[in-house]
Design an enzyme around this catalytic site. Structure first.
Site, PDB file in Angstrom:
ATOM      1  N   ASP A  75       0.831  -1.214   0.000  1.00  9.35           N
ATOM      2  CA  ASP A  75       0.000   0.000   0.000  1.00  9.35           C
ATOM      3  C   ASP A  75       0.861   1.258   0.000  1.00  9.35           C
ATOM      4  OD1 ASP A  75       0.700  -0.825   2.682  1.00  9.35           O
ATOM      5  OD2 ASP A  75      -0.672   0.687   3.467  1.00  9.35           O
ATOM      6  N   GLU A 137       0.008  -1.306   5.733  1.00  9.18           N
ATOM      7  CA  GLU A 137       1.126  -0.869   6.569  1.00  9.18           C
ATOM      8  C   GLU A 137       0.977   0.594   6.917  1.00  9.18           C
ATOM      9  OE1 GLU A 137       5.023   0.855   7.607  1.00  9.18           O
ATOM     10  OE2 GLU A 137       3.703   1.349   5.922  1.00  9.18           O
TER      11      GLU A 137
END
Length: 387
Positions: A75, A137
């Site tokens: 991400d 994350e």
């Protein structure tokens, strides 16, 4: 295709997936799974609850203990409102830099992880290269937890984990832990001329912010211990990043919402800091309810990241130093998935190409020299796994 060209090609493909944390990462995961399958590697997914996102892990080489995990997240942060001079979803090169969202944080390292796969198969590694790619994350390392737990149960135990966050290829052996709250302060509306009969959610939220400021002032005034001393700042810090509330200037606010987080130095218990904050919120809520029973403070903890604690003679540190030649002492104040791996019993460090100063910025970039240094690191790692 040469190894540098292949790594660059993979990076371009990964950046083209706009895997902002608020959205799904499945298109990228589908592509990575197909890429691994093309090299004869079976991947495994660990899904989120509604199956809109997935972690992915895989193992290259023999099913034996003593391998190395390379870990990165899929991400990226949004580009909304940022002034980019290039297309953030297309890698563009100029002046020795590769521009694009995630080139630095941290699709650059993920590209190198994937470029390592054909190297490892061609080299006939004797110890496995394990890959771990996570989601969310950027939302507090929340996505990786199930993946780390599953890898620890089903794969032969790796000797070391290298989380490739951008450190300019320096070996980071410690980072702070942390946790965050979504806070909702519920007040009671009255005309501001008789504010004593109501409860202003904004003013009561201000008392929480005063607590945060006092806590920071107290911590910063104390002499840091030996574990905390290398960090910047060398103390546990609280932060309020967002706040919103109120209806009009002449009405006591019915609602106020704010985000509160804490970054805790290794050696201190995150739970102790969270208990102190929750006790402060409970005390303020009791004062509010003495005026209006309807008022309240609700706390929703949305992430918790364990610290990465420096290890005495850690296997991951020894390996990373041997591969990089770096012998300096490096710690960081941000959190990574290394803390979760360490909590699961792995030896872990953080080491990857690029500069954290470029992370989350408009016109994010990784220097080509850093990308090349990361590739050389991967080549040396594969050679060691094959020895």
């Amino acid at each position: 295709m040469t190894q540098p060209d292949q790594a660059r090609s993979i990076l371009e493909r990964l950046v083209a997936f706009p895997t902002v944390s608020r959205d799904s990462n499945l298109a990228l995961i589908d592509w990575v799974e197909a890429y691994l399958a093309d090299h004869g590697i079976r991947a495994h997914r660990v899904w989120n609850e509604d199956r809109t996102k997935a972690n992915l892990y895989a193992s290259v080489g023999p099913e034996v203990a003593g391998g190395v995990v390379l870990s990165g997240h899929s991400d990226v942060v949004p580009v909304d409102g940022q002034r980019w001079t290039t297309d953030p979803w297309t890698v563009s090169e100029r002046d020795g830099r590769l521009y694009g969202r995630g080139t630095c944080d941290m699709k650059g390292f993920v590209a190198l992880m994937l470029a390592a796969v054909p190297m490892a198969t061609a080299a006939g590694v004797r110890r496995p290269l394990q890959l771990a790619i996570s989601y969310d994350e950027e939302r507090g390392c929340t996505g990786c937890v199930g993946m780390v737990e599953e890898m620890a149960k089903v794969l032969p135990r790796a000797a070391a984990v290298i989380v490739g966050e951008p450190t300019r290829m320096k070996v980071v052996t410690g980072h702070k832990g942390g946790a965050g709250y979504h806070v909702h302060v519920k007040g009671f509306e009255v005309h501001s001329s008789i504010m004593h009969r109501g409860v202003s959610a904004i003013l009561e939220a201000g008392r929480l912010i005063e607590w945060v400021n006092a806590r920071n002032a107290q911590a910063s005034a104390a002499a840091p211990g030996p574990v905390a001393a290398p960090f910047d700042p060398p103390w546990t810090s609280w932060h309020v990043g967002q706040i919103a509330g109120g209806t009009a200037h002449n009405i006591t606010a019915a609602d106020c919402r704010l985000g509160v987080d804490v970054r805790v130095v290794p050696g201190e218990r995150i739970a102790d800091h969270l208990s102190a904050f929750e006790a402060a919120a409970a005390g303020i809520a009791a004062d509010m309810q003495a005026v209006r029973r309807e008022s309240a403070i609700s706390l929703q903890r949305y992430f918790e990241v364990p610290p990465l604690v420096p290890e005495a003679d850690g296997a991951a540190e020894r390996l990373a130093r041997a591969l990089t030649g770096d012998n300096g002492l490096h710690v960081v104040s941000y959190g990574t998935e290394a803390g979760h791996f360490q909590n699961a019993g792995y030896s872990a460090v953080v080491c990857g190409p690029g500069d954290i100063a470029q992370a989350h910025q408009p016109d994010e970039y990784i220097e080509t020299s850093e990308f090349q240094a990361g590739l050389a690191f991967i080549e040396r790692l594969v050679a060691q796994l094959a020895a």
